[in-house]
Design a protein around this motif. Structure first.
Motif, PDB file in Angstrom:
ATOM      1  N   LEU A 461      39.533  31.927 -60.750  1.00 17.73           N
ATOM      2  CA  LEU A 461      40.043  32.853 -61.846  1.00 17.73           C
ATOM      3  C   LEU A 461      39.766  34.318 -61.868  1.00 17.73           C
ATOM      4  O   LEU A 461      38.632  33.340 -61.413  1.00 17.73           O
ATOM      5  CB  LEU A 461      39.441  31.337 -62.492  1.00 17.73           C
ATOM      6  N   LYS A 462      40.516  34.920 -62.850  1.00 19.34           N
ATOM      7  CA  LYS A 462      40.180  36.208 -62.758  1.00 19.34           C
ATOM      8  C   LYS A 462      39.775  35.919 -64.401  1.00 19.34           C
ATOM      9  O   LYS A 462      40.414  35.642 -65.987  1.00 19.34           O
ATOM     10  CB  LYS A 462      40.892  36.813 -62.706  1.00 19.34           C
ATOM     11  N   TRP A 463      38.390  35.662 -64.695  1.00 20.74           N
ATOM     12  CA  TRP A 463      37.940  35.831 -66.236  1.00 20.74           C
ATOM     13  C   TRP A 463      37.780  37.283 -67.106  1.00 20.74           C
ATOM     14  O   TRP A 463      36.906  38.091 -66.336  1.00 20.74           O
ATOM     15  CB  TRP A 463      36.850  34.801 -66.291  1.00 20.74           C
ATOM     16  N   ASP A 464      38.291  37.214 -67.878  1.00 25.09           N
ATOM     17  CA  ASP A 464      39.011  38.681 -68.439  1.00 25.09           C
ATOM     18  C   ASP A 464      37.769  38.760 -69.442  1.00 25.09           C
ATOM     19  O   ASP A 464      37.885  37.784 -70.500  1.00 25.09           O
ATOM     20  CB  ASP A 464      39.995  39.312 -68.291  1.00 25.09           C
ATOM     21  N   CYS A 465      37.742  39.874 -69.697  1.00 23.06           N
ATOM     22  CA  CYS A 465      37.303  40.393 -70.856  1.00 23.06           C
ATOM     23  C   CYS A 465      37.826  42.146 -71.847  1.00 23.06           C
ATOM     24  O   CYS A 465      36.927  42.173 -70.716  1.00 23.06           O
ATOM     25  CB  CYS A 465      36.095  40.001 -70.978  1.00 23.06           C
ATOM     26  N   ASN A 466      39.137  42.287 -72.963  1.00 20.52           N
ATOM     27  CA  ASN A 466      39.222  43.793 -72.715  1.00 20.52           C
ATOM     28  C   ASN A 466      38.321  43.589 -74.451  1.00 20.52           C
ATOM     29  O   ASN A 466      40.061  45.340 -74.947  1.00 20.52           O
ATOM     30  CB  ASN A 466      40.550  43.199 -72.364  1.00 20.52           C
ATOM     31  N   THR A 467      38.064  43.228 -75.007  1.00 16.44           N
ATOM     32  CA  THR A 467      37.671  43.605 -75.790  1.00 16.44           C
ATOM     33  C   THR A 467      36.367  44.006 -76.669  1.00 16.44           C
ATOM     34  O   THR A 467      35.594  43.471 -76.237  1.00 16.44           O
ATOM     35  CB  THR A 467      38.709  43.951 -77.275  1.00 16.44           C
ATOM     36  N   PHE A 468      35.651  44.951 -77.773  1.00 18.02           N
ATOM     37  CA  PHE A 468      34.208  44.848 -77.763  1.00 18.02           C
ATOM     38  C   PHE A 468      34.006  43.981 -79.324  1.00 18.02           C
ATOM     39  O   PHE A 468      35.208  43.643 -79.203  1.00 18.02           O
ATOM     40  CB  PHE A 468      34.207  46.147 -78.914  1.00 18.02           C
ATOM     41  N   MET A 469      32.865  43.766 -79.841  1.00 18.73           N
ATOM     42  CA  MET A 469      33.649  43.125 -80.970  1.00 18.73           C
ATOM     43  C   MET A 469      32.797  44.330 -81.599  1.00 18.73           C
ATOM     44  O   MET A 469      31.876  44.835 -82.264  1.00 18.73           O
ATOM     45  CB  MET A 469      31.396  42.615 -80.827  1.00 18.73           C
ATOM     46  N   LEU A 470      33.499  42.915 -82.738  1.00 18.07           N
ATOM     47  CA  LEU A 470      34.235  44.630 -83.977  1.00 18.07           C
ATOM     48  C   LEU A 470      34.265  44.236 -85.043  1.00 18.07           C
ATOM     49  O   LEU A 470      33.768  44.673 -86.495  1.00 18.07           O
ATOM     50  CB  LEU A 470      35.889  45.157 -83.505  1.00 18.07           C
TER      51      LEU A 470
END
Ligand code: GLA
Length: 729
Positions: A461-470
């Motif tokens: 699995l490629k576990w991605d994360c593409n945004t800030f905590m906004l």
């Protein structure tokens, strides 16, 4: 998994402070020593961190130390000497000071030490914990905070660790960057004042600043000599590494989760386990520090580090979101023909009501888009298996989009600040799920579980994360706990990963954070490898990978050969240079294999076969960085040396090119001076002759003192040489 239960409840032994006996506290590894001292009726003192000392010297350090150099072991606000502090808290009654005295020192059979400190007036406790890894010269330390006051205590600062450093010609090496330009190495002398390395991204804590630092005590940092301390904060959230120098004589170093802009509200009878800091010390320069960290990583601080990593083809730069079953099947066929081992289907495969055709919808709707893949994931897995390939899939479990079916069903599952409109990330629609909420955590665990159960052929699995905590708020947390959201998000994420790993210890999981935005030692115990950067331009990768290798073993770094011109920089780089750069880590491909010429394909096939031969060596070897791409020599080089120095491989690159430039010799390190080694050029372009000194035999001493002269005539020249001990020597 080694993370302590994050929501454990602690019963405070007693709030009454009894004065401790004078105690010398030593935390030891095979080659290093940390000394602290608890003095009767006094606070904890820090005495020493460095190489092991003889008994005489140790005694002298403890009994006869320079009072100006001995510091508080863990300075707190309000009662210590007014100098910078690691912790500040407001008690339930509003008193904003702390006054900690040692009440107990416990030693474990593994050499670990716990130091309990209680406030002299309040039932408030800090336990400082130290865990040595003797063989790898790493000491992990962190603080655990708890209290049994009448109401909540607010923590305004909560560093995990404090380390005083004697002033002198002290330098700091750190990595700073941006998306597609991560881990750029910066080095500077430490001056009085404040140097704070921090991140406020909220989720991906290492796109810009990285949570690791090296501190060179003997002037300008060198690779192979000088006393250097390495520190890595094991945390995925906002962090602060702070050098605060007010007075002469000492720099004060603090490492921990970033407390600003909000405080943490700690309920009575619960424990706040602060992130660990891993320290090492080496007299062998930055290279020594890196090798300690690499060995420690392989000893369990990166998941599954004992297993060889598959050579993979990732679909992203080949097709992006434009997934079509026949194209994917052709990629797999071509990949198998080149000798590939694993195919990874990246973003774009999911979304039924809202298909993921653009990066602005569908996260959370993890059902296959059968318009794109009529035979589903299982159809692809069958095809992959038929070609002898393993299969992997991209997910981004912590996020959703507006629109998505998930968001329609659970609008309260995203982080949001009460009374404020939502603020969106990637695609103008991406939202972060609320990992403080147990229901959301279960959703993330179930997502992985249901994918792996429904498709047992998924190996990766490629576990991605593409945004800030906004959006800084949670509908789950109580009003008076809203300021805990940043810290508790990451504790929630650890809980999810813990549960995933408990059930699926063998699935390979890549840590990706919009490229290299989120690899850190807080998360790597759950991940097998990380994606170093979305920038796959081989030339710029030399700099990015160099920075990453300061703390992470290259064998866990995803390094892919991509198309030329580069999609990120437009640079045109020969296929050989691209392979020679990617092969220093976990090799992969990120392009349509069909875009290669016949000659390139022949080269790629041979290079992949060579990599398979080198892989056992490189996944257990010591890394020696030889010429830095950041330096002035115009070349970069590094080498991997097997334990026992029987085998090594040298990678060399031209990073600048001008007519008649002088190419320095490539002097190796870490070999056996008295042994004889054969020198063999690898990755030779089809039809070319190997370069000198291919086929020759040299002594370890010659290879290290005189070194190889390698012909590098053109721009992007590169070379790979295997250096193997001659049998019988
Ligand atoms: C991030 C990753 C890329 C790719 C895309 C997909 O940017 O770093 O490798 O997976 O997301 O959207």
């Amino acid at each position: 998994m080694r993370h302590p239960a994050v929501f454990a409840v602690l019963l405070l032994a007693s709030s009454a402070v009894s004065v401790a006996r004078a105690e010398d506290i030593a935390v030891e590894t095979d080659n290093t020593l940390m000394l602290l001292k608890s003095v009767p009726g006094d606070t904890l003192k820090f005495v020493y961190y460095g190489p092991r000392l003889s008994d005489v010297d140790r005694r002298a350090m403890l009994d006869d130390h320079d009072p100006e150099l001995v510091n508080y072991g863990y300075p707190v606000f309000g009662t210590t000497d007014g100098a910078p502090y690691a912790m500040q808290a407001s008690h339930a009654d509003g008193n904003q000071t702390l006054d900690l005295a040692v009440t107990a020192v416990r030693r474990g059979p593994d050499g670990s030490v716990d130091i309990d400190m209680h406030d002299r007036k309040y039932p408030f406790k800090v336990c400082l914990r130290y865990v040595p890894d003797r063989a790898n010269d790493i000491i992990e330390t962190w603080a655990e905070v708890s209290h049994s006051e009448d109401g909540p205590v607010r923590l305004h600062r909560f560093d995990s660790s404090f380390l005083p450093l004697e002033q002198g010609d002290v330098w700091v090496s750190r990595m700073h960057g941006d998306w597609a330009s991560e881990a750029f190495l910066l080095e500077e002398p430490l001056r009085p004042g404040l140097l704070q390395i921090k991140t406020t991204d909220g989720v991906r804590n290492s796109h810009y600043a990285r949570p690791e630092v090296m501190i060179s005590l003997d002037g300008r940092p060198r690779e192979d000599s000088g006393r250097v301390i390495g520190a890595a904060l094991e945390w995925s959230g906002n962090f602060s590494l702070r050098f605060d120098t007010e007075s002469r004589r000492v720099h004060r170093f603090f490492a921990g989760a970033l407390a600003e802009p909000s405080h943490y509200t700690l309920a009575p009878d619960s424990v706040m386990v602060l992130p660990r800091v891993a320290y090492t010390f080496s007299s062998g320069g930055k290279g020594g520090v890196s090798r300690n960290f690499h060995r420690w990583a392989r000893a369990g601080h990166v998941h599954g580090c004992d297993k060889p990593r598959d050579i993979l083809l990732n679909s992203w730069e080949g097709v992006y979101l434009d997934i079509k079953e026949p194209v994917i099947e052709k990629m797999m066929a071509d990949w198998a023909d080149l000798g590939g081992e694993l195919f990874v289907l990246d973003d774009g495969w999911f979304g039924v009501k809202y298909p993921r055709d653009v990066d602005n919808s569908s996260l959370g709707d993890w059902r296959t888009d059968t318009r794109k893949l009529p035979h589903g994931i299982d159809g692809l897995i069958r095809k992959a298996r038929g070609r002898g390939l393993r299969f992997g899939l991209w997910i981004e479990p912590e996020f959703t989009n507006d629109p998505s079916e998930l968001f329609e069903a659970h609008p309260d599952w995203v982080l949001r600040a009460a009374g404020r409109p939502l603020r969106y990330g990637r695609g103008g629609t991406q939202l972060l799920l609320d990992m403080t909420n147990p229901a959301v955590r279960s959703f993330a665990v179930n997502l992985v579980d249901s994918l792996l159960t429904a498709h047992p052929g998924i190996d990766y699995l490629k576990w991605d994360c593409n945004t800030f905590m906004l959006n800084y708020g949670s509908t789950y947390l109580a009003d008076d706990r809203q300021t805990n959201v940043q810290f508790d998000y990451h504790r929630g994420l650890l809980d999810v990963l813990e549960r995933v790993r408990a059930k699926y210890p063998d699935v390979v999981i890549q840590n990706c954070g919009g490229g290299g935005g989120r690899y850190n030692y807080g998360l790597m115990p759950y991940f097998d490898e990380f994606w170093v950067s979305d920038n796959t331009d081989a030339w710029q990768r030399l700099f990015i990978q160099w920075g990453a290798s300061m703390f992470y073993p290259p064998s866990v770094m995803g390094q892919h050969v991509s198309a030329s011109p580069s999609h990120q920089t437009g640079r045109v780089v020969p296929m050989k240079f691209r392979f020679d750069v990617a092969m220093t880590g976990r090799l992969g491909l990120e392009m349509l294999p069909s875009a290669m010429s016949g000659e390139e394909r022949d080269f790629a096939r041979a290079a992949i076969a060579t990599y398979k031969e080198l892989r056992p060596l490189m996944s257990s070897a010591d890394l020696y960085r030889l010429h830095s791409p950041y330096g002035d020599s115009g070349v970069a080089s590094l080498s991997y040396v097997a334990p026992g120095a029987a085998d090594a491989v040298l990678f060399a690159y031209k990073v600048r090119h001008r007519q008649n430039m002088v190419i320095p010799r490539f002097r190796l390190a870490g070999l056996d001076r008295d042994a004889l080694y054969s020198v063999t050029e690898l990755n030779v372009w089809p039809g070319s002759k190997p370069r000198k000194p291919h086929g020759s035999v040299r002594s370890g001493a010659w290879l290290m003192d005189t070194g190889l002269r390698i012909d590098m005539p053109s721009e992007y020249s590169s070379a790979v040489f295997r250096i193997s001990r001659v049998a019988g020597e």
